[in-house]
Design a protein around this motif. Structure first.
Motif, short mmCIF file in Angstrom:
data_model
loop_
_atom_site.label_atom_id
_atom_site.label_comp_id
_atom_site.label_asym_id
_atom_site.label_seq_id
_atom_site.Cartn_x
_atom_site.Cartn_y
_atom_site.Cartn_z
N UNK A 190 -10.21 -7.07 8.05
CA UNK A 190 -9.62 -5.76 8.40
C UNK A 190 -8.12 -5.78 8.16
N UNK A 191 -7.44 -6.84 8.58
CA UNK A 191 -6.00 -6.95 8.38
C UNK A 191 -5.67 -7.01 6.90
N UNK A 192 -6.49 -7.70 6.13
CA UNK A 192 -6.25 -7.77 4.68
C UNK A 192 -6.29 -6.37 4.06
N UNK A 193 -7.29 -5.56 4.46
CA UNK A 193 -7.34 -4.20 3.95
C UNK A 193 -6.17 -3.38 4.48
N UNK A 194 -5.82 -3.58 5.74
CA UNK A 194 -4.70 -2.85 6.34
C UNK A 194 -3.41 -3.09 5.55
N UNK A 195 -3.13 -4.35 5.21
CA UNK A 195 -1.88 -4.63 4.49
C UNK A 195 -1.96 -4.20 3.02
N UNK A 196 -3.17 -4.16 2.48
CA UNK A 196 -3.30 -3.69 1.10
C UNK A 196 -3.02 -2.20 0.97
N UNK A 197 -3.28 -1.43 2.04
CA UNK A 197 -3.08 0.03 1.95
C UNK A 197 -1.83 0.52 2.68
N UNK A 198 -1.17 -0.34 3.47
CA UNK A 198 -0.12 0.15 4.38
C UNK A 198 1.05 0.80 3.66
N UNK A 199 1.34 0.38 2.44
CA UNK A 199 2.48 0.95 1.72
C UNK A 199 2.08 1.94 0.62
N UNK A 200 0.81 2.31 0.53
CA UNK A 200 0.41 3.28 -0.49
C UNK A 200 1.12 4.61 -0.31
N UNK A 201 1.50 4.91 0.91
CA UNK A 201 2.22 6.17 1.17
C UNK A 201 3.56 6.22 0.43
#
Length: 195
Positions: free
Chosen positions: A61-72
């Protein structure tokens, strides 16, 4: 548009993260890293450093969280960690970006990614705290590897680094000790200003 078309559109849209350059230099100091490289690095760290979390964390879950956190940042741009002026509008810019970018996905994936992004931003769960620690630790490691290049360029002060990382001291003491040793070395060398 069918489900696969929406997913493909999101995949192609997120390729733009490769063109969002941060203020942190790569370890060899040859150029600044981009958001995609940063997120990949954090995902790798999420697996490697899990033993330093004193609370259980859901590593996938954390891996996915950090993969998407800066897409904004595709829409909002990168706000440098020590940019006080940019920080004023950061939340509103990033929220609007999250609406648009995650909105490309099929509804349940949009909601899942949005929840992960909001959890990261809220900094309340063990998973979000771990993800934030990684997000702060990685640029510090690259600053060390590049001999403080970004810190020198931006005339970063000890108080700024300590303020940004104050929660890490409480929740990840081993990582904080490692970080503070690096910071102290750069204060002594004059690359970080000691007020």
């Amino acid at each position: 548009m069918n489900r696969l078309e929406e997913q493909v559109q999101f995949i192609v849209e997120t390729d733009k993260a490769k063109n969002i350059f941060r203020q942190t230099y790569l370890a060899d100091a040859g150029r600044k890293e981009n958001d995609a490289e940063h997120s990949w690095h954090l995902a790798l760290m999420a697996y490697l450093l899990q033993e330093y979390s004193h609370e259980p964390v859901d590593v996938p879950k954390v891996m996915l969280m950090v993969l998407i956190h800066d897409l904004v940042e595709i829409d909002a741009g990168d706000t440098y960690a020590y940019d006080a002026e940019g920080a004023v509008t950061k939340q509103s810019r990033e929220t609007a970006a999250a609406d648009r970018i995650f909105g490309i996905l099929p509804e349940e994936q949009e909601k899942h990614f949005r929840r992960l992004w909001e959890e990261f931003e809220a900094y309340e769960t063990a998973d979000a705290k771990y993800a934030h620690m990684l997000d702060n630790f990685q640029p510090l490691l690259l600053n060390d590897a590049s001999l403080g290049k970004s810190w020198k360029e931006h005339q970063v002060k000890k108080s700024q680094i300590y303020k940004r990382n104050e929660k890490i001291r409480e929740t990840f003491p081993e990582i904080w000790q490692y970080m503070s040793n690096i910071i102290d070395r750069y204060i002594e060398s004059g690359h970080v200003k000691d007020e």
